[in-house]
Every structure is written in C-alpha cells, then in structure tokens.
Design an enzyme around this catalytic site. Structure first.
Site, PDB file in Angstrom:
ATOM      1  N   THR A  53      19.073  -3.725  39.474  1.00 45.70           N
ATOM      2  CA  THR A  53      19.201  -2.916  40.694  1.00 45.70           C
ATOM      3  C   THR A  53      20.659  -2.519  40.862  1.00 45.70           C
ATOM      4  O   THR A  53      21.561  -3.329  40.659  1.00 45.70           O
ATOM      5  CB  THR A  53      18.708  -3.697  41.938  1.00 45.70           C
TER       6      THR A  53
ATOM      7  N   PHE B 201      23.565  -1.351  43.332  1.00 46.03           N
ATOM      8  CA  PHE B 201      23.971  -1.407  44.743  1.00 46.03           C
ATOM      9  C   PHE B 201      25.258  -0.611  44.914  1.00 46.03           C
ATOM     10  O   PHE B 201      26.083  -0.557  43.985  1.00 46.03           O
ATOM     11  CB  PHE B 201      24.269  -2.855  45.165  1.00 46.03           C
TER      12      PHE B 201
END
Ligand SMILES: O=C(O)C(=O)C[C@]1(C(=O)O)C=C[C@@H](O)C=C1
Length: 439
Positions: free
Chosen positions: A307, A309
C-alpha cells in the site's frame, strides 16, 4: 460499511492544551495576473532552487490562483470544483479554504481500558491537544495496530501516532495543529485507489510532503481457542477484504464478509465483544494488542501486496534536484467549458509530460463534484451526456526542475483548474514481499 456498536469502555479524558498556533487570521487575498510570472523565479535555470521557502510557497499559491479564480467563477456559474470563498492565512502562509475548518475535532485524550489511545472523532467534544515537545505527532485513520499506524512509523520513526476514526479527521487534526503530519493510504497494489483520500486531498489544503510504500501482510485473527470451522463471519477494512478475497475462499471458510472502518478496529471489535463466530483480517501487531490468536498468516492474495501512503503537512517542502522526486497534481481540462473538443485536452496535458520525457506513475480520474455531467447538443442526433472529471496525475520529476515547471506552464493552457498537491521525495526504499515483521 457496517455500523459496529460502541467501542470499549473508556476512561476519563485528560484535558490537553491546544496549541494556540492554529488558524487565527482570515484574509482575503487576490492575485494579479502579473504575479503568474513569479512562478518560475524561485528556481534557477539549472534546476537548482534559488529561492526561499517563501518563494516556493508563493509559487504554489500562484498555481493555485487559477483555482481561486475558476472557483470564484463557479459561484457565478463558472467552472469551480469547490466553494472558494476565501484564502485563509495560517501562520502567515496562504492557503485556500475549501472546507470550513470544523472546530469539533476531539483529541486523542481518552484511552481505552487496555491503555491504547482512542481515535479522534468528529462527534465528540473538542478538547485541546497536549503539548508534544519535539516529538512529531502523526495522524492516521484507524486504531493502534492499523497498517496506517505502521506507515506513520515507517515515514517518521519515533513519531507519536495519533489514531483518528475517519480519514477526514486526520486531515483536520493537521489543519487544527493537533497533529504535525497525516499519513494516509492512497493506493494498494491489489485493491487499487482509495478514492476517498483523493477526494479529500482536493477538499483540504494540505500539501503532500512525502510517500511511503508499506508491504501489507494480513493475518486471520480470532479469539484464543476458536477454530476455523466455528467461523460464520470475517470482518475487516474493505481494502483488506478485497486483498484476501481468493485466499479466504481457498481456506474453505463458509463465512460472510463484512466491511468495517479499519483492520485493527475489526480485531478490537472481535476481542471486546468476545465473538467466537467472527474473525478479523488484520496485522500480527493487532493480534498482540487485542489478545487474539493468528488462525492463518499471510492471507493476502499476493505476497507482493503493498500500500502506498502519502504524508501531508500544512506547508509544502522545498523541492530539490539531488534525489528522485515525484510531483502530484490535480486538474480539470478545458473540455469542461467547451474550449476543447472531446478528449483532446487530456491528450495535450499528457503530451506536455511525454515531450519532456517525464514519466507518469499514476493517473486517476474522479467525478467532478460540482459539474458531474456535461450536455452536448447535436442538432441532428439530440443531446449527449458526458461525465466530467478531475484528473490526478503523479509524475517523476521535481518542481525544482525546469522541465517540470515548463510542463506545468503548458498544462495550464489546457486546464481550467490546476493545483500542485505536492513535490516530494520518492520512496526508494528497497522492495521486498510483505513479512510479518513489517507490521
Ligand atoms: O485498516 C487499516 O489498517 C488501514 O490502515 C487502512 C488500509 C487501507 O485503507 O487501504 C491500509 C492498508 C491496507 O491496504 C488495508 C487497509
């Protein structure tokens, strides 16, 4: 998203003195078109930064001036994506107020019975933030044990991570000086973009100051003694459920899947409600924090699950050229107001980067909130409807580089709205598949 019942009993809130540096002055600022020429003066011909932080901030403000004017038009029926009524001065730095700052954000003052901080929320009383000396305070969405908390720790080792119950609260925590930074997920290699955060980036005036990529290693967690056969339900963040979809099926679980606000919150819910028929998808750290056992480890469908960020701050950083930088922008094309035809403006915008050998790493489109649809008349055929979009683009160049400045100058010709969300160092940390130790 499922509404879970209230979180566990909390102890009394300890009052925290709010830093008094929060937004205090509101000044209406207008830009004269001649100021547009200032934009490039903060950077030298060779790409070196020649200006000061103030120069760079005014560069951002000037790029944003197009937003302001188009949004002012919007009140009068022009383009505009958000209501633009004013620019606020935060500590002397100009920002465009898209959302009124709500003064009802609460602080992380309360603690749960297990001494973990309770998330900030929009709905509870506003009480001031604690003084935090030199420790950087980083807001994230979720509760302790969430991947976003791990991302905050990766981005800012040694920081104080502040849980927030919604993404929007994390934005507001920074705007209100309760936190110094926010760390928010924007995309996942399996689940795709986290659209909510793209929309919030536009609605708020924070700047992207960095990015981190976090390998995400999911576990199936349940109360001690519970076996897979007892399970009728698996709960987690929708992204986490999506990232484990096939593995859950392969595990032969006959369960319903229910979405909740965050992965660690799901683990906490299972633990505090003593649910023996429900498992949570969350990190190994969440298992530790909430006293759950790991029924299955590494259940993401792809071991390369990662992921991305972004880190947000009230002020932009000064872009540099001595290391790889990425720049994020958002724009609406002239196609919206009839000055362009079809998709030609988007093509021209993208060409501005291609001609300068600037690689795009991401393009995302989101519906234009205030102009969701465009009607096109054709005398013979009738009326056609087109959706209208805001486009988010990430490109691999620093705003300190003349080629990036020139590309954006060209992009301005084809856009009715353009904002630089941030120019920041790329996360170049060596990539490896997710491991349990990462969370
Ligand atoms: O729920 C969490 O733990 C989060 O940090 C949120 C989140 C997300 O929004 O995508 C972050 C990383 C993972 O991809 C799964 C969930």
């Amino acid at each position: 998203m499922q509404a879970l019942s209230p979180s566990p009993t909390t102890t009394a809130a300890s009052p925290n003195p709010l830093r008094t540096r929060q937004t205090t002055t509101t000044t209406r600022v207008t830009f004269h078109p001649s100021q547009l020429t200032i934009r490039c003066s903060a950077f030298g011909r060779n790409g070196a930064v020649t200006g000061t932080r103030a120069d760079w901030q005014s560069s951002c403000a000037i790029l944003a001036s197009k937003v302001i004017s188009s949004q002012q038009n919007s009140s009068a029926g022009g383009d505009g994506s958000e209501k633009p009524d004013e620019i606020t001065t935060v500590n002397g730095h100009k920002t465009l107020s898209l959302l009124p700052i709500v003064s009802t954000v609460t602080t992380a003052a309360t603690t749960t019975t297990n001494n973990l901080p309770k998330p900030l929320s929009l709905s509870t009383d506003f009480s001031p933030a604690p003084m935090h000396g030199n420790t950087l305070r980083v807001a994230y969405q979720g509760v302790p044990g969430a991947y976003s908390e791990a991302a905050a720790g990766k981005a800012y080792p040694g920081c104080e991570a502040i849980p927030c119950d919604q993404f929007e609260v994390a934005f507001q925590a920074v705007e209100l000086w309760i936190a110094d930074r926010a760390v928010l997920p924007v995309e996942n290699s399996l689940g795709g973009s986290i659209h909510r955060n793209y929309d919030l980036l536009l609605r708020h005036r924070l700047h992207i100051v960095g990015e981190v990529q976090l390998p995400v290693h999911h576990c199936l967690l349940a109360l001690p003694g519970v076996r897979k056969e007892y399970l009728t339900r698996v709960i987690s963040h929708p992204q986490a459920l999506a990232q484990c979809e096939h593995t859950l099926t392969k595990l032969g679980l006959n369960v319903t899947r229910e979405a909740v606000d965050d992965t660690a919150g799901a683990a906490e819910y299972v633990a505090t409600h003593g649910l023996r028929d429900t498992a949570a998808i969350a990190s190994a750290r969440a298992a530790d924090l909430y006293g759950l056992q790991i029924l299955a480890d590494g259940i993401q469908d792809d071991s390369g699950n990662v992921t991305r960020f972004v880190m947000l701050a009230r002020e932009p950083i000064i872009p540099r050229t001595d290391r790889p930088f990425k720049t994020s922008i958002v724009f609406a094309t002239h196609d919206n107001n009839g000055e362009g035809k079809g998709t030609s403006s988007l093509f021209k915008v993208l060409s501005a980067f291609a001609f300068r050998n600037i690689s795009l790493t991401k393009i995302e489109s989101r519906p234009h909130r205030h102009r969701p649809i465009r009607l096109v008349d054709d005398a013979n055929v009738g009326t056609a409807k087109h959706f209208e979009y805001m486009f988010y683009v990430d490109f691999e160049a620093s705003m300190a580089e003349p080629r990036a400045q020139n590309a954006l100058a060209e992009v301005q010709e084809f856009t009715s709205f353009l904002r630089v969300l941030g120019s920041y160092p790329m996360d170049m940390s060596p990539w490896s598949p997710s491991r349990p130790d990462d969370q």
